[in-house]
Enzyme design. Structure first.
Site, PDB file in Angstrom:
ATOM      1  CD  GLU A 190     -69.491  38.523  -6.318  1.00 47.29           C
ATOM      2  OE1 GLU A 190     -68.219  38.071  -6.843  1.00 47.29           O
ATOM      3  OE2 GLU A 190     -70.095  39.092  -5.725  1.00 47.29           O
ATOM      4  CG  ASP A 325     -63.735  44.399  -7.223  1.00 43.71           C
ATOM      5  OD1 ASP A 325     -64.579  43.986  -8.178  1.00 43.71           O
ATOM      6  OD2 ASP A 325     -63.721  43.541  -6.001  1.00 43.71           O
TER       7      ASP A 325
END
Length: 498
Positions: A190, A325
């Protein structure tokens, strides 16, 4: 060859929280297999083709250890093989259902069958022994730079320093076991950072990691060392990154791309294009690959132009880092792999050096030291997605679990294998950052809470048995639990001992 106008680094982060044995559609193994079929297979195939062309330093790839374990696991390998075969059958069934209907749907079914057949052949010829052998060839040939990370993708700022260090070392050791080398860089889960974490990175042998651009106040044109350490951070350039994917917009939402959310439920295929933001599923138009290909060409050119303009607006020999991602390319955005290849081929033609984070450092893209604030790449660029009011119960449970874990270790010292290893494994899985994020974003929140609860309860069960001295019962229960997850090639609970 003329001097490049600047340097571009693409960083992909491969991570899914879904584990085998932990649920089916719409989460769990189904989403793991979807991402495997639609993202990991085509992205790896793209990189293999670049390798065959002699290309090096194409991109930087982060692979979360818990995902690497799944992509190597025999149970999961059998599962995705079955899934790919079923994909073929579903496409064949769709062709029968649509044979007297819209010609676009008939062609879609035929194309889907061809794609499924190709994916199945690729899997059977290239993936029989899992992900690691292929990944190792790409790393050894310097086609990619590999980033590691903590074992189960925890939000590191919320971990006790001892647990944080253990999770990181466990993840790095697992990657070394699979690939034969220890990563020098990590994808910080994150992009979570707390001041001082670089000291732990340095002690674990981590030399570089990713943060989000706002933590550097947008000054992302060079990598920066942290404080008085030699650890280097790279920041995402949001002006460039958000052209593809942002909280509000991005290329995948274009009307001509395949709609991710609209299903033909009898076959499980996705026959529609986005059509419009406010169009009901039944009113969406059939997907047209030719229209999508035109959009891919347009958006690849737009992205290359954006990178060039950004570099021209920065000081000479500047750096732009875009990070996403991996699952965006193919899983969430069907046309993503085609766009990715087009961009990686077009950028050098536009005068931009394409390389890895390691390559950027070798090219001299290192600025002066910097001090970073507490930050992440989540909402507000702070920690609210992982420690906000919605997930206060998860945060409290995680803190209690860590205290209990360290209390057991400090009280009893090194514990007998395999009970202690499974105890720590359950703790790390309970502390995954995904559970809080999914609750905060209301994305499969019930599943996330259930997963956190299951692992927390398993930890509590083993913890109680060990505290009562029932080591034989704890060992038997640990063997039962480890047979369900097959995670981590190397996890030694003795590393938590004081």
């Amino acid at each position: 060859m003329s001097e490049p106008i600047g340097t571009f680094c693409l960083v992909l982060h491969s991570h899914l929280p879904w584990l085998a044995h932990h649920g089916s559609w719409p989460v769990g193994e189904e989403w793991l297999y979807q991402a495997w079929a639609h993202s990991y297979l085509p992205v790896v195939d793209l990189l293999r083709r670049f390798a065959d062309e002699g290309r090096q330093d194409v991109l930087t790839l982060g692979v979360t250890p818990v995902l690497a374990a799944q992509l190597d696991d025999p149970y999961c390998l059998r599962g995705v093989h079955d899934w790919l075969g079923n994909w073929q059958l579903r496409a064949q069934y769709a062709g029968i259902r649509w044979q007297h209907g819209d010609p676009a749907l008939r062609e879609l079914a035929a194309n889907e069958h061809r794609t499924a057949e190709s994916a199945l052949t690729t899997f059977e010829t290239q993936w029989r022994h899992g992900f690691s052998p292929m990944l190792r060839r790409l790393v050894d040939a310097d086609v990619i730079e590999l980033l590691g990370g903590p074992a189960t993708h925890p939000f590191q700022p919320l971990l006790d320093p001892r647990v944080r260090d253990f999770a990181l070392r466990t993840g790095l050791a697992d990657t070394e076991l699979r690939l034969g080398r220890r990563p020098a860089g990590i994808w910080a889960p994150e992009c979570g950072y707390a001041p001082g974490m670089e000291a732990g990175y340095a002690a674990a042998g981590v030399r570089r990691f990713m943060v989000d651009g706002p933590s550097l106040r947008g000054d992302t044109a060079a990598a920066r060392t942290l404080g008085d350490s030699d650890v280097v951070c790279f920041g995402r350039d949001l002006e460039v990154t958000y052209r593809v994917w942002s909280p509000k917009a991005g290329y995948p939402g274009h009307a001509d791309y395949r709609d991710f959310h609209t299903y033909d439920h009898p076959s499980g295929l996705k026959p529609s294009r986005v059509t419009g933001k406010h169009i009901e599923p039944d009113d969406k138009l059939p997907y047209d690959p030719a229209r999508a290909a035109v959009a891919v060409h347009h958006h690849a050119k737009d992205f290359v132009d954006t990178v060039v303009q950004r570099l021209q607006g920065l000081p000479p020999r500047s750096l732009v880092v875009a990070a996403y991602d991996t699952e965006l390319f193919g899983h969430w955005w069907h046309e993503g792999p085609l766009w990715l290849e087009a961009v990686l081929r077009a950028l050098p033609e536009a005068g931009v050096r394409v390389t890895t984070l390691r390559g950027a450092l070798d090219a001299g893209h290192l600025g002066p030291p910097v001090d970073l604030p507490a930050s992440s790449w989540g909402s507000g660029k702070d920690w609210r997605s992982w420690d906000g009011e919605q997930v206060a119960d998860l945060v409290a449970a995680g803190a209690d679990l860590q205290r209990d874990l360290l209390s057991i270790v400090d009280t009893f010292g090194p514990l007998p294998d395999p009970a202690a290893d499974q105890l720590v494994r359950e703790a790390l899985l309970a502390l995954s950052s995904d559970w809080a994020f999914m609750v905060t974003k209301d994305s499969a929140a019930d599943y996330a809470r259930r997963r956190a609860k299951v692992h927390g309860e398993r930890f509590g069960e083993l913890s109680e048995l060990l505290r009562l001295g029932h080591h034989d019962r704890a060992a038997r229960r640990a063997n039962e639990l480890s047979a369900e997850d097959y995670l981590f090639g190397r996890l030694d609970a003795r590393g938590l001992s004081a």
